[in-house]
Design a protein around this motif. Structure first.
Motif, mmCIF file in Angstrom:
data_model
loop_
_atom_site.group_PDB
_atom_site.id
_atom_site.type_symbol
_atom_site.label_atom_id
_atom_site.label_comp_id
_atom_site.label_asym_id
_atom_site.label_seq_id
_atom_site.Cartn_x
_atom_site.Cartn_y
_atom_site.Cartn_z
ATOM 1 N N ARG A 242 17.355 2.723 5.535
ATOM 2 C CA ARG A 242 16.710 4.037 5.347
ATOM 3 C C ARG A 242 15.865 4.028 4.073
ATOM 4 O O ARG A 242 14.834 4.688 3.990
ATOM 5 N N VAL A 243 16.359 3.317 3.054
ATOM 6 C CA VAL A 243 15.655 3.230 1.759
ATOM 7 C C VAL A 243 15.491 1.748 1.415
ATOM 8 O O VAL A 243 16.325 1.159 0.737
ATOM 9 N N PRO A 244 14.431 1.098 1.920
ATOM 10 C CA PRO A 244 14.284 -0.343 1.729
ATOM 11 C C PRO A 244 14.138 -0.727 0.255
ATOM 12 O O PRO A 244 13.591 0.038 -0.553
ATOM 13 N N PHE A 245 14.611 -1.928 -0.037
ATOM 14 C CA PHE A 245 14.574 -2.519 -1.374
ATOM 15 C C PHE A 245 13.307 -3.363 -1.433
ATOM 16 O O PHE A 245 13.257 -4.477 -0.920
ATOM 17 N N LEU A 246 12.275 -2.810 -2.036
ATOM 18 C CA LEU A 246 10.901 -3.323 -1.914
ATOM 19 C C LEU A 246 10.757 -4.826 -2.150
ATOM 20 O O LEU A 246 10.111 -5.532 -1.377
ATOM 21 N N GLU A 247 11.366 -5.340 -3.225
ATOM 22 C CA GLU A 247 11.059 -6.721 -3.616
ATOM 23 C C GLU A 247 11.980 -7.780 -3.020
ATOM 24 O O GLU A 247 11.782 -8.973 -3.230
ATOM 25 N N PRO B 28 8.651 11.887 3.733
ATOM 26 C CA PRO B 28 8.112 10.766 2.969
ATOM 27 C C PRO B 28 8.881 9.465 3.238
ATOM 28 O O PRO B 28 9.964 9.496 3.814
ATOM 29 N N ARG B 29 8.301 8.355 2.784
ATOM 30 C CA ARG B 29 9.056 7.102 2.773
ATOM 31 C C ARG B 29 9.805 7.031 1.442
ATOM 32 O O ARG B 29 9.210 7.250 0.389
ATOM 33 N N LEU B 30 11.088 6.751 1.532
ATOM 34 C CA LEU B 30 11.887 6.545 0.321
ATOM 35 C C LEU B 30 12.025 5.037 0.133
ATOM 36 O O LEU B 30 12.446 4.324 1.049
ATOM 37 N N ILE B 31 11.652 4.556 -1.036
ATOM 38 C CA ILE B 31 11.631 3.111 -1.302
ATOM 39 C C ILE B 31 12.309 2.870 -2.643
ATOM 40 O O ILE B 31 12.101 3.646 -3.588
ATOM 41 N N LYS B 32 13.110 1.809 -2.720
ATOM 42 C CA LYS B 32 13.763 1.551 -4.013
ATOM 43 C C LYS B 32 13.273 0.249 -4.634
ATOM 44 O O LYS B 32 12.849 -0.675 -3.939
ATOM 45 N N GLN C 190 0.841 -1.203 0.000
ATOM 46 C CA GLN C 190 0.000 0.000 0.000
ATOM 47 C C GLN C 190 0.878 1.255 0.000
ATOM 48 O O GLN C 190 1.417 1.637 1.026
ATOM 49 N N ALA C 191 0.999 1.849 -1.170
ATOM 50 C CA ALA C 191 1.761 3.092 -1.267
ATOM 51 C C ALA C 191 0.930 4.236 -0.700
ATOM 52 O O ALA C 191 -0.305 4.158 -0.647
ATOM 53 N N ARG C 192 1.648 5.287 -0.252
ATOM 54 C CA ARG C 192 0.969 6.509 0.196
ATOM 55 C C ARG C 192 1.281 7.613 -0.809
ATOM 56 O O ARG C 192 2.328 7.573 -1.456
ATOM 57 N N PRO C 193 0.428 8.624 -0.875
ATOM 58 C CA PRO C 193 0.630 9.673 -1.888
ATOM 59 C C PRO C 193 1.996 10.364 -1.791
ATOM 60 O O PRO C 193 2.526 10.825 -2.799
ATOM 61 N N ASP C 194 2.575 10.423 -0.579
ATOM 62 C CA ASP C 194 3.859 11.134 -0.475
ATOM 63 C C ASP C 194 5.071 10.192 -0.553
ATOM 64 O O ASP C 194 6.216 10.631 -0.408
ATOM 65 N N ASP C 195 4.843 8.893 -0.788
ATOM 66 C CA ASP C 195 5.986 7.982 -0.984
ATOM 67 C C ASP C 195 6.784 8.401 -2.216
ATOM 68 O O ASP C 195 6.201 8.883 -3.195
#
Length: 298
Positions: A81-86, A106-110, A39-44
């Motif tokens: 700090r910047v999780p690797f999603l998959e 925001p959440r920073l996601i890679k 579930q992404a958020r608008p500010d991700d």
């Protein structure tokens, strides 16, 4: 489940398999359902790249732009700090769970996913996405050395075979050509993608940080931007234990460092003249879009 990558159970080298038309390995597909339901958020903010195209570099830049030079920079490695999603390595918290637990705004996601694999909530929430692309030749050289030292990836074999594998898209996360073109095409219909080039970042880091700030509607002083640009220069990041992945046990630094050279044009030290000619011929056939141009030297 451990959070500590130093305690990760070292997986044996995994084999590529075809996954929805893309070459993948199990550590990036085992958590597929959960990742797709993220579930992404608008500010991700999603940082998307083909592997070895400047992911860690842009992650660190964004982290500094949003959260400044704080204690977290000195104590929390970039992959937390910047999780690797998959990613889903047995015995480690999955990237998806790490992303869910982020307390930053925001959440920073890679991700290294090709565009068609991105969880749909990122599009539904109209999230901002920063994509970084690197010229094919340097990208391949960097990937080759990474595959040598990454004990979860398939064995790269020798360089001459590796070139053919790269041209055929038999790489973890599939074809470089499909990846850079797929994201470029998406940018035409989805305006919240900022498409960056590794070569531009090397040429003028401050200018590219400026562009990022415009895209993200961030106002930072000239001094702040200058300081960030200096802090993220390759040699500084290579020495920094919080960005150089030296605490990640799947990587064998005795074979090669995670951050090796960070140069444009290192491919010239790897390709023979004949290999270069074959590659260029093949490249012309696959890179049909005249609006997407890469530089192999600056």
């Amino acid at each position: 489940m451990s959070l500590d990558p130093e305690k990760a159970v070292l997986p044996s080298r995994q084999q590529l398999f075809d996954f929805h038309g893309v070459s993948m390995i199990p550590i990036f597909t085992d958590n597929w359902e959960n990742v797709q339901n993220f579930q992404a958020r608008p500010d991700d903010i999603l940082i998307a790249t083909y592997p070895k195209a400047g992911t860690t570099w842009v992650s660190q830049i964004l982290d500094l732009l949003y959260f400044g030079q704080t204690e977290r920079q000195k104590t929390i490695p970039i992959f937390e700090r910047v999780p690797f999603l998959e990613i889903a390595v047995p015995s480690l918290v999955s990237g998806k769970d790490l992303a869910d637990k982020l307390t930053t705004t925001p959440r920073l996601i890679k991700t290294h996913f090709p565009v068609q694999f991105v969880p749909k909530s990122f599009w539904e929430q109209n999230c901002k996405i920063v994509y970084v692309a690197r010229n094919a030749k340097d990208n391949m050289v960097s990937f080759f050395h990474f595959d040598r030292m990454n004990m979860a990836h398939p064995d790269p074999g020798d360089w001459s075979n590796y070139i053919h594998r790269f041209m055929e898209g038999k790489m973890v996360f599939g074809s470089w050509y499909d990846h850079v073109n797929g994201w470029w095409k998406k940018k035409q219909t989805y305006s919240n993608i900022h498409y960056m080039f590794y070569e531009d970042m090397i040429e003028d880091t401050e200018r590219e940080i400026d562009k990022l700030c415009s895209f993200l509607s961030l106002s930072r002083s000239a001094d702040e931007k200058k300081m960030i640009a200096g802090g993220v220069q390759f040699d500084n990041m290579k020495k920094n234990e919080m960005t150089n992945y030296s605490t990640f046990s799947i990587l064998d630094f005795k074979i090669s460092p995670f951050m090796r050279k960070g140069k444009v044009g290192d491919w010239k030290n790897h390709f023979t003249v004949a290999q270069n000619e074959v590659f260029d011929e093949d490249y012309k056939k696959k890179m049909k879009d005249p609006t997407l141009q890469f530089r192999t030297e600056i």
